[in-house]
Design a protein around this motif. Sequence first.
Motif, mmCIF file in Angstrom:
data_model
loop_
_atom_site.group_PDB
_atom_site.id
_atom_site.type_symbol
_atom_site.label_atom_id
_atom_site.label_comp_id
_atom_site.label_asym_id
_atom_site.label_seq_id
_atom_site.Cartn_x
_atom_site.Cartn_y
_atom_site.Cartn_z
ATOM 1 N N VAL A 177 0.948 -1.341 0.000
ATOM 2 C CA VAL A 177 -0.031 0.045 0.106
ATOM 3 C C VAL A 177 0.969 1.186 -0.041
ATOM 4 C CG1 VAL A 177 -2.029 -1.175 1.223
ATOM 5 C CG2 VAL A 177 -0.272 -0.156 2.397
ATOM 6 N N THR A 178 0.383 2.155 -0.531
ATOM 7 C CA THR A 178 1.131 3.550 -0.545
ATOM 8 C C THR A 178 0.054 4.723 -0.836
ATOM 9 O OG1 THR A 178 2.915 4.778 -1.369
ATOM 10 C CG2 THR A 178 1.824 3.763 -3.024
ATOM 11 N N GLU A 179 0.486 5.828 -0.543
ATOM 12 C CA GLU A 179 -0.394 7.055 -0.824
ATOM 13 C C GLU A 179 0.123 8.140 -1.742
ATOM 14 O OE1 GLU A 179 -2.159 8.483 2.860
ATOM 15 O OE2 GLU A 179 -3.233 6.896 3.403
ATOM 16 N N ALA A 184 -5.068 7.005 -0.977
ATOM 17 C CA ALA A 184 -4.571 5.421 -1.462
ATOM 18 C C ALA A 184 -4.436 5.366 -2.851
ATOM 19 C CB ALA A 184 -5.369 4.559 -0.763
ATOM 20 N N LYS A 186 -4.267 2.624 -6.210
ATOM 21 C CA LYS A 186 -4.390 1.260 -6.732
ATOM 22 C C LYS A 186 -3.900 1.203 -8.104
ATOM 23 C CE LYS A 186 -6.120 -0.739 -3.085
ATOM 24 N NZ LYS A 186 -5.627 -1.883 -2.395
ATOM 25 N N GLY A 195 -2.254 -3.960 -6.792
ATOM 26 C CA GLY A 195 -1.621 -3.776 -5.507
ATOM 27 C C GLY A 195 -0.273 -4.403 -4.957
ATOM 28 N N TYR A 200 4.290 0.056 -7.696
ATOM 29 C CA TYR A 200 4.350 1.337 -7.198
ATOM 30 C C TYR A 200 5.990 1.613 -7.158
ATOM 31 C CZ TYR A 200 -0.105 0.042 -5.178
ATOM 32 O OH TYR A 200 -1.450 -0.266 -4.741
#
Length: 345
Positions: A177-179, A184, A186, A195, A200
Amino acid sequence: MSPAITVFDVGGTHIRQAWWLREGELRGRTSRPSPGFRRHPGASVAELQRMMVHELCDAVAETPDPVVGVSFGAALDHRSGVVYASAPLWGDHSEPFDFKAALSARRPDVTWHVVNDVTAALLHAAADPGRARHRKVLLATISTGIACRTVDRRQGRDRIPVDGCGLQGEIGHLPAVTELAGRAVKLPCDCGEVGHLAAYSSGPGIAWMAQILKEREPAGWNASLLGTLTADGTAFEPALRRALDERDALAGDLLDAATSPVAAVLRTALCLDPEIDEAVLTGGVVHGLGQHYRDALMRHFDRDGLYMTSERDPAWLERRVTVTGPGEADALVGAGIAAYTGAVA
């Protein structure tokens, strides 16, 4: 065995080739594009696999008793040479392919040694005299794909443990996960899932993250040096490096978001196995961004480190996380080591 071993390093973008000498020297380096799905979008996976086999076999000179070491960018069974998947080369495909058998069928005169590219890079890095006293070394490569390996050096030989499928350290396909801009993100991974860490934090993943940031913060993007450089036609990778060199805040935010999943995995690995004396980072993204990449990881560790350890010994993580320069964890050299020593059966 021949005094010189032909070695290949096969990645999602390029095939590198050289002669490896027993002293560890490489000669006659060449590079050419890999026959992957991005270069041949209309080809089936079976066709891409045949292209790869022909590409490697045809490049091996017909000498007496040729020996070849192949560093291959794929999840593969290190006991047999069966390839399970290579998202950077074949995309969303996970049907096992007996790569070593296919090579041997086309060139039965060659003794083939096939290892994962991260394993090969780790074999070279672990051979550095400065790591001679290390108990365990973890190496993570951040490039078109992402994976890591850990070697145990305490048995008097380099031992890379594997699971029942002959695998270890396929972190690029762990959930992550990251922002960006407080929300967030996806993104789909090359393997077809959504994901994953590689979606990412890989080279292509960071470029996709930049597009998301551009869409979410158009005013900030246009005002940033990164946005200005890319709008003027500068390629994304050099634009990001220059923007980081000049302390562009938006570029820093992008790198922090892209490195967050990598920091989470490294933090977990070092928490679970404190016998890892060094976590070595390598690959095209790390080499391209240099110290900026490590600095971003250290910022994450400063914010969220190891329970108690980071409070009582703040430099514990700092001492263990290092980045390599080009040639310091070379999969071509590692392929030669694997072929010469039989480090991986």
